[in-house]
Design an enzyme around this catalytic site. Structure first.
Site, mmCIF file in Angstrom:
data_model
loop_
_atom_site.group_PDB
_atom_site.id
_atom_site.type_symbol
_atom_site.label_atom_id
_atom_site.label_comp_id
_atom_site.label_asym_id
_atom_site.label_seq_id
_atom_site.Cartn_x
_atom_site.Cartn_y
_atom_site.Cartn_z
ATOM 1 N N ASP A 32 0.825 -1.212 0.000
ATOM 2 C CA ASP A 32 0.000 0.000 0.000
ATOM 3 C C ASP A 32 0.859 1.262 0.000
ATOM 4 O O ASP A 32 2.054 1.225 0.285
ATOM 5 C CB ASP A 32 -0.946 0.005 1.199
ATOM 6 N N GLU A 69 -0.693 -1.897 5.212
ATOM 7 C CA GLU A 69 0.179 -1.846 6.388
ATOM 8 C C GLU A 69 0.079 -0.505 7.098
ATOM 9 O O GLU A 69 0.248 -0.417 8.311
ATOM 10 C CB GLU A 69 1.637 -2.100 5.977
#
Length: 400
Positions: A85, A143
């Protein structure tokens, strides 16, 4: 072919794919997606493994992708994780492959994590007949934003059958060419709280008729500073930051309500629990002192990241005893202040999380989450070789 030559062959094959690895990283860097919204990135990862001899599970705990490489021989199962991400940051790097998504940027290196892992995964698939046991690749979403993708992937079975987990983070402010590690507690646990102090509003000319929420909230901020210095052991680590104090209003009106948001970091589960208990106690005291009430939302989101000493020693020995020309040193580092949701894997399985130095070649190292963040792309090959070496040595003889 001996097991040692298996590792040598893996490293050689990785070298031959260096240009593709960098190309993938730059594509991902140009097309970042925010946590829990990484639909296209997840699809890119899934498509990469199409027609390859592996098992691919999509939508694991959300956008997570789990790839299983089965050697067909008995043995242990190693998990290796890479997150994918990005962050809500407007890029200011002027790179030719800078973000094409306004307000979104890979400012933490997760593009590099995914690029090295894809190439490593492909190479391990090509060589799976020379391995033992299984490799489970955890391509993890989200995350950056609590509750994070790790916890939902675990709940969805991502660690089923996995014995140990290894992870890497490239670090822009650590010396390029080196790998850094630390056994035990290595990254802080993180907590978040939002509290609303409810008083009674009034006019500035008649303070005796009001219950001033700003005064109560201000005392709360000040009294919090005693938590770390007086409630924690001198041998423990913790910090409390009030990052938001929403007390704006008219100059002559006593506020009836104030909202604060705080960030808590701690280096042990005990410290995390102590700080939460103290925050609640301070609020009870403020409530009694000023005749106000409060509404509290307190969340312990990421645990302390713990590196299992035995697994970490194994990993360090592999790295020190593997001929990786790009690697100039393997050194112990200090604990790292940021939090990391790899900690959830480490709570479930003995694990090792380590760092690959990635200071850019021009020497201008901007911290993670900075709009000018960039990495030395040589760190990708070091990451791939380091993790590949650990996989081969971990699985070597694991059926015995």
């Amino acid at each position: 072919m001996t097991e040692v030559s298996v590792k040598e062959e893996l490293l050689k094959r990785l070298e031959e794919k260096n240009d593709r690895m960098i190309e993938i990283r730059r594509y991902l860097h140009a097309h970042p997606e925010l946590s829990f919204k990484e639909d296209k990135t997840a699809k890119y990862i899934q498509d990469f493994y199409k027609e390859k001899e592996c098992d691919v599970r999509a939508n694991v705990g959300g956008n997570g992708v789990v790839v299983t490489i089965d050697s067909g021989k008995p043995g242990k199962t190693i998990g290796i994780r890479a997150d994918f991400d990005a962050l809500p940051i407007t890029e200011e790097t002027d790179l030719p492959f800078a973000s094409q998504n306004p307000g979104v940027m890979h400012a933490c290196g997760h593009d590099g994590h995914t690029a090295y892992m894809l190439i490593l995964g492909e190479t391990l698939i090509e060589m799976k007949d020379k391995l033992e046991g299984k490799v489970v690749i955890l391509h993890q979403h989200a995350e950056e934003v609590p509750p994070g993708g790790a916890i939902s992937m675990i709940a969805d079975g991502a660690l089923d059958g996995v014995d140990n987990v290894f992870g890497i983070h490239v670090m822009s402010e650590m010396e390029s060419g080196k790998i850094f590690y630390r056994p035990g507690n290595v990254q802080t646990g993180r907590s978040y709280f939002k509290v609303t102090i409810n008083g009674v509003g009034g006019h500035g000319s008649s303070p005796h008729k009001a219950k001033d929420a700003i005064v109560a909230a201000s005392h709360f901020v000040v009294t919090l500073q005693s938590v770390v210095s007086r409630a924690l052991s001198p041998f423990d680590v913790g910090s409390i930051t009030i990052g938001n104090f929403d007390g704006k209003g008219s100059f002559n009106v006593i506020k009836d309500k104030v909202t604060l948001e705080g960030d808590v970091r701690s280096m042990s589960d005990e410290a995390q629990a102590t700080i939460e208990r103290e925050v609640r106690a301070k609020l009870d005291g403020i409530s009694a002192m000023f005749g106000v009430t409060y509404d509290l939302d307190y969340k312990n989101d990421y645990p302390v990241l713990y590196n299992d000493p035995e697994i970490t020693e194994f990993g360090v020995n592999v790295l020190r005893n593997t001929d990786i020309p790009e690697l100039t040193g393997v050194e112990m580092c200090e604990p790292q202040p940021p939090s990391e949701d790899f900690a959830y894997y480490a709570k479930e399985r003995p694990s090792m999380f380590f760092y690959v130095g990635a200071t850019p070649e021009n020497g201008k190292a901007y911290p993670h989450h900075n709009p000018k963040f960039d990495i030395d792309e040589k760190s990708l090959m070091i990451s791939a070789k380091a993790m590949g070496a650990i996989v081969v040595d971990y699985l070597k003889g694991s059926s015995k």
